[in-house]
Design an enzyme around this catalytic site. Structure first.
Site, PDB file in Angstrom:
ATOM      1  N   ALA A 189      46.152  42.633-108.647  1.00 34.65           N
ATOM      2  CA  ALA A 189      44.752  42.475-109.340  1.00 34.65           C
ATOM      3  C   ALA A 189      44.205  43.536-108.608  1.00 34.65           C
ATOM      4  CB  ALA A 189      44.395  41.115-108.957  1.00 34.65           C
ATOM      5  N   ALA A 241      51.331  38.712-101.959  1.00 35.21           N
ATOM      6  CA  ALA A 241      51.983  37.721-102.924  1.00 35.21           C
ATOM      7  C   ALA A 241      52.979  38.319-104.297  1.00 35.21           C
ATOM      8  CB  ALA A 241      51.189  36.451-103.482  1.00 35.21           C
ATOM      9  N   GLU A 300      60.430  29.481-118.470  1.00 32.93           N
ATOM     10  CA  GLU A 300      60.072  28.702-117.391  1.00 32.93           C
ATOM     11  C   GLU A 300      59.491  27.372-117.513  1.00 32.93           C
ATOM     12  OE1 GLU A 300      59.010  30.811-113.512  1.00 32.93           O
ATOM     13  OE2 GLU A 300      58.695  32.399-114.961  1.00 32.93           O
ATOM     14  N   HIS A 346      55.356  24.765-105.601  1.00 30.79           N
ATOM     15  CA  HIS A 346      56.300  24.995-106.412  1.00 30.79           C
ATOM     16  C   HIS A 346      57.490  23.889-105.792  1.00 30.79           C
ATOM     17  CE1 HIS A 346      59.901  27.153-108.127  1.00 30.79           C
ATOM     18  NE2 HIS A 346      58.763  28.253-108.733  1.00 30.79           N
ATOM     19  N   ARG A 350      55.071  22.617-113.686  1.00 28.37           N
ATOM     20  CA  ARG A 350      55.530  22.676-112.367  1.00 28.37           C
ATOM     21  C   ARG A 350      55.112  21.261-111.508  1.00 28.37           C
ATOM     22  NH1 ARG A 350      54.492  28.378-110.495  1.00 28.37           N
ATOM     23  NH2 ARG A 350      56.543  28.623-111.558  1.00 28.37           N
ATOM     24  N   HIS A 396      52.593  27.119-103.327  1.00 26.31           N
ATOM     25  CA  HIS A 396      52.818  27.999-104.025  1.00 26.31           C
ATOM     26  C   HIS A 396      51.551  28.957-104.483  1.00 26.31           C
ATOM     27  CE1 HIS A 396      55.287  30.769-106.194  1.00 26.31           C
ATOM     28  NE2 HIS A 396      54.728  30.421-107.584  1.00 26.31           N
ATOM     29  N   ARG A 440      48.440  25.732-112.965  1.00 30.16           N
ATOM     30  CA  ARG A 440      48.855  26.984-113.730  1.00 30.16           C
ATOM     31  C   ARG A 440      50.293  27.015-114.335  1.00 30.16           C
ATOM     32  NH1 ARG A 440      51.949  31.421-111.852  1.00 30.16           N
ATOM     33  NH2 ARG A 440      52.456  30.117-110.060  1.00 30.16           N
TER      34      ARG A 440
HETATM   35  C1  SIN Z   1      58.999  31.478-110.178  1.00 36.91           C
HETATM   36  O1  SIN Z   1      59.946  32.545-110.446  1.00 36.91           O
HETATM   37  O2  SIN Z   1      59.359  30.177-110.425  1.00 36.91           O
HETATM   38  C2  SIN Z   1      57.635  31.594-109.981  1.00 36.91           C
HETATM   39  C3  SIN Z   1      56.901  32.193-111.060  1.00 36.91           C
HETATM   40  C4  SIN Z   1      55.387  32.008-110.927  1.00 36.91           C
HETATM   41  O3  SIN Z   1      54.924  31.151-109.837  1.00 36.91           O
HETATM   42  O4  SIN Z   1      54.692  32.151-111.888  1.00 36.91           O
END
Ligand code: SIN
Length: 534
Positions: A28, A55, A129, A239, A287, A346, A381
């Protein structure tokens, strides 16, 4: 929480002037700095660490960006997945604005030399994901997307003053006037009508985190001190699959969610799949759902980790070289063995309240990236939306910086901020125990009592980081205590369901006495979204 003591005047050893001060050297900050420099602004970018202590450097999965050539994908479907993951607290207008700008922001990054993985047909490869219904996540170096983004931005030619911390954002009659910084040359004042906070997250509030050591909530503390509001700070994303090693603390290696996107699945220590029946997307549920399911497993069985079975993932070593290296370093070959994993802190889904141009309520103060709350993430998120947000809102903040709204500070009037802090290790232990994946009233009260009992420390060394962590813990405990429901990544053992009446964001600010106070707007639609650059 004790109000800021202030009053101590630092001895100012150096001064500089800029049109825009950018605090932070991740995606950013550098996107903003490059965008503002291209528009002729004199930009001074400072970072307390070195070029890769961000990060961004550690981001694995990729950048979520709608792919027009991907069957079933569109801006609207990406907006839908983001809002579903956000559990009712996303600002849909902000989500659409940021998602829609993704392809152009990626094109800017590519023009700086960033390279994305391509398939045999030469087209950009896309992965899956948690929470995504289609393969829309672009990636680099297999699982080294963040490192590639950071490399391209670092090599853009923009100069960064490394090893320089910002201690206070200076304001004159409520308008930004620059920053009080600290480097090996001592305290310095950078006069500037505009300051962008791009300081990253707050993972160091917890004993184990995927974040680098510098993720100490600095921007949250700076913004509150300058009069800005912070929102949704109770939503800390854990995470689900962080490489587990008994007794280890600090930054822990991530096992990217893309590993599950490519077919891996979670099992308990007996080898039983436990995500089946928990959510229709099973191992690729959002997540918060997966982290909670793991936390429940651990609680029920009294164990400290579960296992990720990635043995069926094709070409694991080449597709996931970063994860492979982390696993091999502890003697595990992920192609042949199960990977021990557990949730770890995370991402901060909330942060400093901004519009989609990075503007806060304080004239001249901007924020972008993890430190900001634009309304993109809501209560949880969606994976790989963070690099997207950093690129889009960072780039826009560079444009907003041209407004030069602030004033000029007199160094003689500058004082140091509060150094009230709980010792870091104690704070991390308390937060991990009482404000982690699952919380309750009694535990949050323990955190509140600890931060309320904090005392001022000598203004030196890492005390500014400890003070930032302490004030952020205080804000988090305040908001989490008030949220007597479970929503997104905020789970209350004593309030297990979502309460429709609480489908609104909390806001925290400092009152006239310097105390943190919580404001609760009446509904999600009551949050004022400021859009467009006037
Ligand atoms: C991941 O690769 O699992 C992390 C990706 C994220 O936090 O957006």
């Amino acid at each position: 929480m004790t109000p800021p003591v202030g009053g101590i005047s630092p001895s100012v050893a150096w001064e500089a002037t800029a049109d825009l001060v950018v605090v932070g050297g991740g995606v950013a900050g550098l996107s903003a700095a490059i965008s503002a420099s291209r528009r002729g602004l004199a930009v001074l970018t400072v970072s307390k660490g070195g070029p890769t202590d961000t990060a961004t450097q550690y981001a694995q999965g990729g950048i979520a960006v709608p792919g027009t050539a991907v069957e079933g994908d569109s801006v609207e479907s990406h907006v839908q997945d983001t809002c579903d993951a956000g559990a009712g607290l996303c600002d849909e207008e902000a989500v659409r604005s940021i998602v829609d700008a993704g392809p152009e922001a990626v094109a800017v990054l590519e023009s700086l030399g960033a390279m994305f993985d391509r398939g045999v047909d030469g087209g950009v490869s896309r992965t899956m994901e948690g929470g995504h219904r289609v393969r829309r996540i672009i990636h680099s170096g297999g699982d080294a997307t963040g490192a590639e983004v950071q490399r391209a931005l670092n090599e853009s030619g923009h100069t960064v003053l490394f090893g320089t911390s910002v201690v206070r954002v200076l304001t004159v009659q409520g308008d930004v006037a620059g920053v009080l910084a600290h480097s090996s040359a001592g305290y310095g004042v950078i006069h500037s009508p505009t300051v962008l906070l791009a300081t990253g997250g707050l993972g160091q509030l917890y004993s184990c985190s995927t974040n680098p050591p510098g993720a100490t909530a600095d921007g949250i503390a700076l913004a509150l001190d300058a009069g800005a509001e912070v929102s949704d700070i109770e939503f800390v994303q854990f995470h689900p699959t962080v490489l587990f090693a008994a007794g280890s603390t600090g930054r822990r290696p991530l096992v990217s969610e893309a590993v599950r996107g490519e077919g891996a699945h979670l099992v308990d220590l007996e080898g039983t799949r436990f995500m089946t029946g928990v959510h229709p997307l099973r191992d690729l549920a959002p997540r918060d759902v997966v982290s909670r399911a793991i936390a429940e497993q651990l609680h029920r069985t009294g164990t400290d980790h579960v296992l990720l079975d990635a043995r069926a993932v094709r070409d694991f070593h080449t597709r996931f070289p970063t994860v492979t290296a982390s696993c091999l370093a502890v003697g595990i070959d992920p192609q042949a063995q199960l990977i021990p994993v557990a949730p770890a802190a995370h991402y901060s889904c909330g942060g400093v309240v901004t519009d989609v141009w990075g503007r806060t309520g304080v004239p001249g103060l901007l924020a972008a990236g993890e430190v900001a709350r634009t309304g993109l993430h809501g209560a949880n998120r969606l994976a790989s939306n963070s690099l997207l947000e950093g690129l889009v809102v960072g780039g826009r903040a560079g444009i907003a910086g041209a407004q030069r709204l602030g004033r000029r500070a007199d160094p003689a009037d500058i004082s140091l901020p509060s150094t009230v802090s709980v010792p870091r290790h104690r704070l991390q232990t308390l937060m991990t125990e009482h404000a982690g994946v699952v919380r309750d009233r009694d535990g949050l009260d323990v955190v509140t009592r600890a931060v309320n009992g904090a005392v001022p420390a000598e203004p030196r060394g890492s005390v500014w980081e400890d003070a930032a962590l302490t004030v952020s813990a205080s804000a988090l405990a305040l908001a989490a205590s008030e949220r007597t429901e479970s929503r997104g990544c905020h789970t209350r053992r004593d309030h297990p369901g979502a309460d429709p009446a609480m489908r609104r964001s909390t806001r925290v600010r400092r009152n006239a006495h310097g105390d943190l106070e919580l404001r609760v707007p009446s509904g999600v639609d009551d949050m004022d979204l400021m859009t467009g650059v006037g």
